[in-house]
Design an enzyme around this catalytic site. Structure first.
Site, PDB file in Angstrom:
ATOM      1  N   CYS A   1       0.847  -1.181   0.000  1.00 39.98           N
ATOM      2  CA  CYS A   1       0.000   0.000   0.000  1.00 39.98           C
ATOM      3  C   CYS A   1       0.883   1.232   0.000  1.00 39.98           C
ATOM      4  CB  CYS A   1      -0.958   0.029   1.195  1.00 39.98           C
ATOM      5  SG  CYS A   1      -2.381   1.128   0.849  1.00 39.98           S
TER       6      CYS A   1
ATOM      7  N   LYS B   1     -12.392  -5.811   2.509  1.00 39.84           N
ATOM      8  CA  LYS B   1     -11.833  -5.125   3.671  1.00 39.84           C
ATOM      9  C   LYS B   1     -12.826  -4.058   4.096  1.00 39.84           C
ATOM     10  CE  LYS B   1      -7.715  -2.355   4.832  1.00 39.84           C
ATOM     11  NZ  LYS B   1      -6.535  -1.720   4.170  1.00 39.84           N
TER      12      LYS B   1
ATOM     13  N   LYS C   1     -11.573  -9.167   5.860  1.00 40.55           N
ATOM     14  CA  LYS C   1     -10.945  -8.455   6.978  1.00 40.55           C
ATOM     15  C   LYS C   1     -11.893  -7.420   7.512  1.00 40.55           C
ATOM     16  CE  LYS C   1      -7.053  -5.410   8.074  1.00 40.55           C
ATOM     17  NZ  LYS C   1      -5.944  -4.602   7.568  1.00 40.55           N
TER      18      LYS C   1
ATOM     19  N   SER D   1      -6.443  -6.406  14.781  1.00 37.90           N
ATOM     20  CA  SER D   1      -5.914  -6.019  16.097  1.00 37.90           C
ATOM     21  C   SER D   1      -7.009  -5.906  17.149  1.00 37.90           C
ATOM     22  CB  SER D   1      -5.161  -4.702  15.970  1.00 37.90           C
ATOM     23  OG  SER D   1      -5.991  -3.685  15.433  1.00 37.90           O
TER      24      SER D   1
HETATM   25 ZN    ZN Z   1      -3.456   1.820   2.786  1.00 31.76          ZN
END
Ligand code: ZN
Ligand code: ZN
Ligand code: ZN
Ligand code: ZN
Ligand code: ZN
Ligand code: ZN
Lengths: 334, 334, 334, 334, 334, 334
Positions: free
Chosen positions: F127, F204, F257, F284
């Protein structure tokens, strides 16, 4: 010509770049009061009120303490509750006679609650385990195995007792095969089949997330860790068969329990039975984890996201200890 | 054993005997502000404001009259509008040049509306017919037939002009094959594809229910009653192929128009493309019929039932002249 | 190469540019006499004839006034009727005894109509509500709830009485679970199962569009607005389960009621049961709205479009107060 | 209780015991004028008119004899024709130049027919075989094999010539892979794609039932009995792939040929492509067999039953030499 | 790059350009002796032998004439027959007593045929109509309607009589609902269920193609042209429900009758019940039409093509009067 | 006969009453080392090692500290890692130049890790956001919007750099439409397409559970909380379209995700693309919640149950900060 773009139908970002468009992309995920059911723990002592150490903000109530608490919640939008009886002094025996005795706190409280809150939908958990001397969900044979026929007969008797006492919904949590039909037959025989619904704990898994609940119920687990014949966590197949069984037997509503780690089971169940309202029981372990997931803002964000995810996965109603908080969050939003 | 009862799963009345249970049986049918889009008719004269004789409570606004009206609606919850430009003095020509000229009322108004209401989603109807001298939705060949390539090129130019001027959504109503791809290509070439959505009038039928709208638009229909190449009312097949075409070409959102007599098309489209938000245009003829359907209470009941039915059939958003009334009814309910 | 054209299969306009081609694109949407059923309201007084204030051109007839009216309609192509009995002087009681008494106007009229019009298919609405003192569709328990078993037994008795008197079709509108099987069992026990069809009001919704009908039937609704246990308007799921129930119980034909706002339910039902002829009841509220939808030409256009839409959605036969007008429009077209 | 009856849903006779109910059980099988297309054989000699010995009541016409015949049929309801050109003196060559020359009888006649019958839909058969010196449907390589690219190019040229001359539908009967796309591309390049449809002979089988047609066309078959690359009669698979091919290439309408022995192919094609109008070519051998199937009454009964069966199997339009007789039978019925 | 070719998967001609490849494209369409069943008409007079004027090459045989004819056919490969009894002197009564009397020609002949041809599979048509005084397929009530229960009882008795006499297959052609179950119950009660199959005339249509057969059977049709409750030709839906009924009741084999105009029904039935062998009855009208379809070569080509088509549509076995000719054609080919 | 038991197929408890049977009921849910991937945070400072306050037992490593840690894990069974670079001193600019510069810690470390652990599969997160001055995942236009074409170009360049440096898998987490195809094109152009896989962060979501991760990455979020164009949590539809997009563009592996609240999305994705290995990123926030869910035994039970649930929902590999603990638990079990 821009060689990067394979196909116009793969450009997704043009469809959700502002908040209104994102709402349109999230159909059937709103959280309204009818999407929430609140579990209530009812003590024998009408004046009792107890905290639960492992579940902050959760209480066990005697009926006289419950009524004012319910008044506040109903005024804040509460539409439905699920009642569990807590046994402290009632006798326990081999067949759980106290489950449907006239002294059972649930049996005693139903008409009072119904009278005070005629528009509140009242569900009652139906099982023998809080009332049996051996702590099992059913009646045992001489050898100590579950006597299936006797157990199902008792479950149906208890469900009928709650139905006659005023329950709108009876919710058998025992996981015995064929108890839904037995309950329906009992309701039909008493002309109650069009006034009382059956909410089946269809897909109840043998999860490690029930710990705090057991504290709440003051139930001491027996030797043997599957006492209630719950489903193995990895088995999507048994969950599918259990839902099929309950639909064939006449269940009005289905349930998946616990919620968060079983959203694929929620999806699978809703896909197969789109016409049966589907409940999730967000269990005590989920309550505990989310409660400790961050500061108040973070916790509320995570809570509301999990509810959104449950609705997205196919749940129509979520049974949750967070109900009072959720009703507040809904009110604030408007 | 009661011989009347064939099977427990056929006892339905046990599942919807009170209002809360009925809500659980009606998933994804709530009417919230993001489920409503309001059509706005914009005059060239900034100070103009005109009633529409055939549509009570519908107005044509100049921008300076529109702003206070929008302020009230946005305060009442309005989330999105669909703008139509009304031509009174702008020149009409063969290619509809005024559709995207700097003097077009829509082009002029977009930045003002956007600045005043940054959270309001603004859609613009895209077509040539209000701006062409011949009143057709496209450009004509010498022989008077539609020149498809030239027409699609113009439609894409107009859509791009509105996108550059600030529209969040461009909504081509012309029904030309392949214009969605042309618009998407134009947006991509101008790096707007992830900031502007395309709402396709995918399933627009040649209905007898557009009469009052034509009054509103001051559009005089041409000879030939299919000027816009709308679908034959009995053809579910062409509607299916039209939606498939638009999805393949990259449409972000689909539309069925009119609504009430076409709810099977709504269902068919949502079943096939569950991942594309689906709009219904509740047309002027529907507005007229419902407006006259009884006294105020009856009319409001019928209106809300039709919206519920549209949502049940699969609509995510309903474009409706009743938007101000609906926002009031929603507010009252809370 | 023309970059505007994505794919030949997305060029739809080449398939419907003239009237003959459009007809080919609208399969199974023709309106012929067998696609229409006419509701008839039958008075006790053989010579009576009454207008219905809220429904222009609808009458209540005594049998002697009905016969000449039917003669004209049958000559104009009418193929089937649906008879409702209107009670003015017959006694009402707790079990609706007048529904199948020898004095019931429907029972009395059937042989006369059958003799006069041997090729006219005669359906009879079957319910208790016009004949019960409490106005409910079934028999009540002491507590005022529906006594399901007793109700179903009575419904079957009434249906059998009409079948014996000459009805070709019995059409239970009461919405009790399992009454279709009870009726079929009664027909079988009387060797009528291959001469009498059962048309089930399978998907009858609790609509706001029944107002004028209630005037027509002179039925005063009881306290409680769900007296007939109709389905919640937003519930496609209960509609699906109701149709499944009725098919399993042996219904010959299914019905969706009302029509226009429920065409997605029509589609869903036809898709699931393509082999069962499907009826729509175009209800009184629809009749009123269309009647007021414009001048005569506009109204006729809108009427015929709605019928086309109903056929497209999957209806085989439409029960409609417009039957006389429709037969005229069909005749004119030929 | 009657032990003979397994289940109420298996009692079928209650649903079709009279003629009106039977009509409801036969949806989408009515035979109306738009469901019929009439094949017309056009001679070079404008004044010619010839009988066909193997096909009673079928004629070859010059344009001046055709016009009065068409006038009578159109007055009787005829909606569409399919024109074949018959070559008697025009030169034949390797590439079938006469197929689209200015002297071709079809090219010459189209404007006249269109002018006289503006509402008659005119389809033209498109193939090279009547015009090639070798009698094959395509162009040959030096070795005598089909030159696919050259063949498809010629087919598209001929189709375009007929489209420019006024055909509403071009119907390629050559069975070359990919000729539909070639024709569509040619129509697009000439802006005719929204005024001319393509009817593909998609599933044309190598049948033994084409004998009389060959007489009619005066076409002498070449050595090799599959000259036109027709499908093997037993191959449902190739038929499925052929329809898929033509839909992907943009065909507006599909065809199965012959009809009666291929109704399973009709069903298979309609099931897969419900949104594409489907034609059956009832071929000359079927015409001959039905013509000789009994006396006039028996023959007409058998004819109408076969048409009903074709509609039931999924055909929207039947191309048939019986068209004049069918129009008479339809008129009489009304 | 050749722009004409859209996609390699659309090039079909590469897969069937020679005879071997074409065979590979025609799976499951071979005609072998086990795919053919021969109808045999049995006279009371053991020495009788009669021609049938409307069906060339078809005979009615007494048992003593049948045996040598069968010998020749079995030697030529014949694997199965379907026997019909012809009544000339036996008494007819209200319940068709002669159908299973000891004098019934079928009952008498079965043991002889079985003894002579132990490997020949013998099916018997089961119906009452040749033996009832009123000519109906069932027993009548006093009012002249079919007495369903009495009829099914008789059908089962007749089937059982033939089973006991040696039939391998009983084939009820009466179309009464639920008679398959009644027959199966009778076979079970007599321990014959694993030695006798039931071939149901499941999808028998009210066709115009039974004329010559009625001559053959010497059965004079009653007033009323639906005496056997056959299905309406346009109704695929009733055919689907009839097959479902018969499978649910235990039919071993299903049938569609007639064949050629109902191949879509064959396809539909085989698709739904792929595991039930499917029979076609190629009826007398088909026999007549094909017999007159051309000279001997043309006729044989057309016959074999129709058989191929029937197998392609899903038929496993074809009951045909052409069986002797087909066996000859098969022999020649080998 | 026991009337309680509806059907043998509904007796489930007979299939899972001991531990071995329960294992058989839980197919494809085992947790082996190849089902786990470990995220690794890599510092610029080769000797650095930092704890993460919000994530106990998670560290940021310089390469020289990482190597011994990896040695221990690989010895304990670790099969794959996912590397994130942490920027502390490298320059940030508008196009994220440091993402693929020679000084990037990931670029520098890959060859070392590969050399030391040749059997360890190494994935790299791809990314721009850790390296851009504005913190967005892509390149911006002058107006501050995402420049889609420029962004995708950069993402592909970075992915190619990691591939060249030795990554086995590149895993773009940016959510730009069409970046998978751009990366695949870059790999192909460099002949790496058969040595490097693409793992797409396909689904995501914009979750509230990324808080601790942001601490770990030291990434300061920009104004605007959707900086990376993540999916709205309630949108199953966009998730379905995103997975379809990535599969069409050539993704080798897909990802969902976060994990736990999105198991229905896992199920939906696996059902649609059963042949593409599916990853879950246990984020997380999940790590934090589970870490605090009880004492060590309770926490381990809950952790293992969630992994089982993820596998049941369709995940093939779970990316998890618990990898070291899980490897220990697996080892102990063996
Ligand atoms: Zn990113
Ligand atoms: Zn329990
Ligand atoms: Zn327009
Ligand atoms: Zn009623
Ligand atoms: Zn040819
Ligand atoms: Zn018979």
């Amino acid at each position: 010509m821009n060689p990067l773009f394979l196909s116009p139908e793969h450009i997704l970002q043009g469809g959700y770049f502002n908040a209104t468009l994102r709402k349109l992309q999230e159909p059937n995920t709103s959280i309204e009061p009818h999407n929430i059911m609140y579990p209530v723990f009812l003590l024998e002592n009408d004046e009792g009120m107890q905290t639960v150490s492992s579940m902050p903000n959760v209480f066990r109530y005697g009926i006289n303490k419950l009524m004012p608490a319910l008044t506040e919640l109903v005024n804040n939008g509460l539409k439905s509750i699920l009642i569990f009886g807590i046994v402290e002094t009632l006798p326990k025996d081999a067949i759980g006679s106290s489950a449907d005795s006239v002294n059972n706190p649930v049996v005693k409280a139903l008409s009072k609650i119904k009278a005070a809150f005629p528009d509140l939908t009242i569900a009652c958990d139906v099982c023998l385990c809080p009332y049996t001397s051996h702590g099992h969900c059913g009646v045992l044979t001489e050898k100590g195995a579950i006597d299936h026929a006797a157990s199902v007969k008792r479950i149906a008797e208890v469900a009928l007792a709650y139905a006659k006492a005023g329950a709108d919904i009876v919710a058998p949590s025992d996981m015995m095969d064929n108890r839904i039909k037995a309950i329906k037959d009992a309701l039909i025989a008493n002309s109650l089949q069009n006034q009382v619904s059956v909410l089946s704990y269809s897909c109840k898994f043998a999860s490690s997330m029930y710990g705090p609940f057991r504290d709440t119920m003051k139930s001491s687990p027996m030797a043997g860790d599957r006492k209630c014949y719950q489903l193995p966590p990895g088995s999507a197949g048994l969950a599918a068969r259990a839902a099929a069984r309950d639909v064939a037997e006449g269940a009005d509503f289905l349930m998946v329990k616990p919620g968060l780690p079983y959203l694929d089971i929620v999806r699978q169940t809703k896909d197969k039975y789109p016409n049966h309202p589907l409940f999730i029981y967000q269990v005590s372990g989920e309550y505990a984890m989310i409660s400790r997931s961050g500061d108040e803002n973070e916790m509320e964000s995570i809570l509301m996201e999990t509810l959104t995810c449950m609705r997205r996965a196919g749940a129509d109603c979520i049974i949750t200890y967070f109900a009072p908080l959720i009703l507040n969050l809904i009110s604030k939003k408007q």
